[in-house]
Scaffold this motif. Structure first.
Motif, PDB file in Angstrom:
ATOM      1  N   ASP A  45    -124.587 -36.037 -35.129  1.00  0.00           N
ATOM      2  CA  ASP A  45    -123.634 -36.804 -35.827  1.00  0.00           C
ATOM      3  C   ASP A  45    -124.208 -37.032 -37.272  1.00  0.00           C
ATOM      4  N   PRO A  46    -123.670 -37.683 -38.187  1.00  0.00           N
ATOM      5  CA  PRO A  46    -124.054 -37.883 -39.711  1.00  0.00           C
ATOM      6  C   PRO A  46    -125.615 -38.245 -39.888  1.00  0.00           C
ATOM      7  N   ASP A  47    -126.047 -39.246 -39.031  1.00  0.00           N
ATOM      8  CA  ASP A  47    -127.507 -39.450 -39.108  1.00  0.00           C
ATOM      9  C   ASP A  47    -128.221 -38.275 -38.828  1.00  0.00           C
ATOM     10  N   ARG A  48    -127.948 -37.651 -37.589  1.00  0.00           N
ATOM     11  CA  ARG A  48    -128.878 -36.449 -37.140  1.00  0.00           C
ATOM     12  C   ARG A  48    -128.564 -35.319 -38.218  1.00  0.00           C
ATOM     13  N   ALA A  49    -127.334 -35.201 -38.895  1.00  0.00           N
ATOM     14  CA  ALA A  49    -127.288 -34.223 -39.997  1.00  0.00           C
ATOM     15  C   ALA A  49    -128.282 -34.296 -41.032  1.00  0.00           C
ATOM     16  N   ARG A  50    -128.297 -35.733 -41.508  1.00  0.00           N
ATOM     17  CA  ARG A  50    -129.179 -36.074 -42.690  1.00  0.00           C
ATOM     18  C   ARG A  50    -130.504 -35.779 -42.309  1.00  0.00           C
ATOM     19  N   ALA A  51    -130.993 -35.812 -41.055  1.00  0.00           N
ATOM     20  CA  ALA A  51    -132.528 -35.654 -40.508  1.00  0.00           C
ATOM     21  C   ALA A  51    -132.634 -34.352 -40.693  1.00  0.00           C
ATOM     22  N   ILE A  52    -131.774 -33.363 -40.272  1.00  0.00           N
ATOM     23  CA  ILE A  52    -131.770 -31.754 -40.421  1.00  0.00           C
ATOM     24  C   ILE A  52    -132.160 -31.541 -41.728  1.00  0.00           C
ATOM     25  N   VAL A  53    -131.387 -32.225 -42.742  1.00  0.00           N
ATOM     26  CA  VAL A  53    -131.646 -31.913 -44.089  1.00  0.00           C
ATOM     27  C   VAL A  53    -133.153 -32.315 -44.297  1.00  0.00           C
ATOM     28  N   ALA A  54    -133.455 -33.506 -44.263  1.00  0.00           N
ATOM     29  CA  ALA A  54    -134.682 -34.351 -44.552  1.00  0.00           C
ATOM     30  C   ALA A  54    -135.800 -33.331 -44.013  1.00  0.00           C
ATOM     31  N   ASP A  55    -135.837 -33.060 -42.720  1.00  0.00           N
ATOM     32  CA  ASP A  55    -137.020 -32.564 -42.232  1.00  0.00           C
ATOM     33  C   ASP A  55    -136.993 -31.037 -42.030  1.00  0.00           C
ATOM     34  N   HIS A  56    -135.854 -30.459 -41.610  1.00  0.00           N
ATOM     35  CA  HIS A  56    -135.940 -29.029 -41.456  1.00  0.00           C
ATOM     36  C   HIS A  56    -135.777 -28.397 -42.870  1.00  0.00           C
ATOM     37  N   LEU A  57    -134.636 -28.595 -43.582  1.00  0.00           N
ATOM     38  CA  LEU A  57    -134.095 -27.903 -44.651  1.00  0.00           C
ATOM     39  C   LEU A  57    -135.275 -28.300 -45.848  1.00  0.00           C
ATOM     40  N   VAL A  58    -135.548 -29.278 -46.289  1.00  0.00           N
ATOM     41  CA  VAL A  58    -136.596 -29.966 -46.949  1.00  0.00           C
ATOM     42  C   VAL A  58    -138.039 -29.706 -46.560  1.00  0.00           C
ATOM     43  N   GLY A  59    -138.194 -30.317 -45.447  1.00  0.00           N
ATOM     44  CA  GLY A  59    -139.564 -30.616 -45.147  1.00  0.00           C
ATOM     45  C   GLY A  59    -140.167 -29.435 -44.256  1.00  0.00           C
ATOM     46  N   ARG A  65    -114.851 -34.050 -31.697  1.00  0.00           N
ATOM     47  CA  ARG A  65    -116.138 -35.116 -31.567  1.00  0.00           C
ATOM     48  C   ARG A  65    -116.690 -35.386 -32.992  1.00  0.00           C
ATOM     49  N   GLY A  66    -116.143 -35.032 -33.881  1.00  0.00           N
ATOM     50  CA  GLY A  66    -116.672 -35.441 -35.133  1.00  0.00           C
ATOM     51  C   GLY A  66    -117.528 -34.596 -36.047  1.00  0.00           C
ATOM     52  N   SER A  67    -117.259 -33.261 -35.975  1.00  0.00           N
ATOM     53  CA  SER A  67    -117.793 -32.230 -37.069  1.00  0.00           C
ATOM     54  C   SER A  67    -117.535 -32.527 -38.257  1.00  0.00           C
ATOM     55  N   ALA A  68    -116.142 -32.922 -38.732  1.00  0.00           N
ATOM     56  CA  ALA A  68    -115.865 -33.222 -40.154  1.00  0.00           C
ATOM     57  C   ALA A  68    -116.541 -34.084 -40.835  1.00  0.00           C
ATOM     58  N   ALA A  69    -117.075 -35.156 -40.041  1.00  0.00           N
ATOM     59  CA  ALA A  69    -117.937 -36.016 -40.550  1.00  0.00           C
ATOM     60  C   ALA A  69    -119.668 -35.623 -40.529  1.00  0.00           C
ATOM     61  N   THR A  70    -119.779 -34.564 -39.724  1.00  0.00           N
ATOM     62  CA  THR A  70    -121.176 -34.053 -39.749  1.00  0.00           C
ATOM     63  C   THR A  70    -121.226 -33.319 -40.958  1.00  0.00           C
ATOM     64  N   SER A  71    -120.276 -32.420 -41.338  1.00  0.00           N
ATOM     65  CA  SER A  71    -120.327 -31.480 -42.300  1.00  0.00           C
ATOM     66  C   SER A  71    -120.292 -32.259 -43.548  1.00  0.00           C
ATOM     67  N   ALA A  72    -119.341 -33.367 -43.828  1.00  0.00           N
ATOM     68  CA  ALA A  72    -119.597 -34.220 -44.959  1.00  0.00           C
ATOM     69  C   ALA A  72    -120.857 -34.794 -45.107  1.00  0.00           C
ATOM     70  N   ALA A  73    -121.470 -35.204 -44.030  1.00  0.00           N
ATOM     71  CA  ALA A  73    -122.991 -36.060 -44.280  1.00  0.00           C
ATOM     72  C   ALA A  73    -123.961 -34.766 -44.834  1.00  0.00           C
ATOM     73  N   LEU A  74    -123.792 -33.505 -44.037  1.00  0.00           N
ATOM     74  CA  LEU A  74    -124.729 -32.461 -44.880  1.00  0.00           C
ATOM     75  C   LEU A  74    -124.488 -32.269 -46.252  1.00  0.00           C
ATOM     76  N   ASP A  75    -123.203 -32.061 -46.528  1.00  0.00           N
ATOM     77  CA  ASP A  75    -123.216 -31.722 -47.920  1.00  0.00           C
ATOM     78  C   ASP A  75    -123.475 -33.030 -49.058  1.00  0.00           C
ATOM     79  N   ALA A  76    -123.178 -34.053 -48.594  1.00  0.00           N
ATOM     80  CA  ALA A  76    -123.602 -35.339 -49.353  1.00  0.00           C
ATOM     81  C   ALA A  76    -125.095 -35.445 -49.500  1.00  0.00           C
ATOM     82  N   GLU A  77    -125.634 -35.170 -48.221  1.00  0.00           N
ATOM     83  CA  GLU A  77    -127.372 -35.304 -48.271  1.00  0.00           C
ATOM     84  C   GLU A  77    -128.045 -34.153 -49.313  1.00  0.00           C
ATOM     85  N   LEU A  78    -127.394 -32.777 -49.155  1.00  0.00           N
ATOM     86  CA  LEU A  78    -127.661 -31.846 -49.940  1.00  0.00           C
ATOM     87  C   LEU A  78    -127.685 -32.063 -51.427  1.00  0.00           C
ATOM     88  N   ARG A  79    -126.409 -32.490 -51.749  1.00  0.00           N
ATOM     89  CA  ARG A  79    -126.294 -32.768 -53.068  1.00  0.00           C
ATOM     90  C   ARG A  79    -127.307 -34.041 -53.867  1.00  0.00           C
TER      91      ARG A  79
END
Length: 209
Positions: A182-196, A129-143
């Protein structure tokens, strides 16, 4: 049997394809071993073949989305061959000498000092159900935000169990579980949770004994 060929899928989710890979191996007269997150391991399969009297083994790395793992296949083979120099091992058509970089390094001695560890489920359902794209989005947003392993350590795991919520992501030490990442939610986790510092409000409920 003096020579053998071993197919080695390199990706962390290669176990998802174990049945199909086993069919390919059987059809080509090869055997199958896994670099990570699968059984048998490369060293276990090399031990088995050496015990059968095989004196030359060719390891064929199958990328399956894991380009950086290819160098680790040579390291693992070199580590094994230092103890079994009587067996010739080839990776990518090149002989493994036993002088490859070791599995230990001073850089890997200490527990890392990251503030958060993010677990990305790569079990069968999450992978489907797409966790490879989830992982890639997390890595890209963190970088993109300049955050490395010393800040947030992303770890891909086997099944984390709430499979109906796939893809599943967990943030520790906050014990925050997220579903449908999904990738959009992964980016939100980085922005709101891990950074914010504010976990998303619609986390999965966590029942404890």
């Amino acid at each position: 049997m003096s020579r053998a060929v071993v197919l080695v899928p390199l990706g962390v989710d290669a176990g998802r394809y174990a049945a199909e890979l086993a069919e390919v191996a059987a059809a080509t007269g090869a055997s199958l071993a896994f670099l990570q997150a699968g059984s048998p391991s490369v060293t276990d399969e090399l031990d088995r073949l050496a015990g059968l009297g095989v004196r030359q083994v060719e390891l064929v790395g199958l990328g399956l989305g894991a380009p950086t793992a290819r160098s680790w296949l040579r390291r693992v083979a070199g580590h094994w061959r230092r103890a079994r120099p009587e067996v010739e091992v080839l990776v990518g058509g090149r002989a493994v000498t036993g002088e490859e970089a070791p599995l230990r390094s001073p850089a890997w001695e200490d527990v890392p000092g990251h503030a958060h560890q993010v677990l990305v489920c790569r079990g069968p359902r999450c992978s489907a159900r797409g966790s490879a794209a989830t992982s890639a989005a997390l890595d890209a947003e963190l970088r993109a935000r300049g955050l490395g392993d010393d800040d947030v350590l992303v770890t891909q795991t086997g099944c984390l169990f709430p499979c109906n919520q796939a893809p599943v992501v967990v943030v520790h030490p906050d014990d925050s579980w997220y579903g449908g990442v999904d990738p959009d939610r992964a980016r939100a986790i980085v922005a709101d949770h891990l950074v914010g510092g504010l976990p998303l409000p619609d986390r999965l409920p966590r029942a404890r004994p």
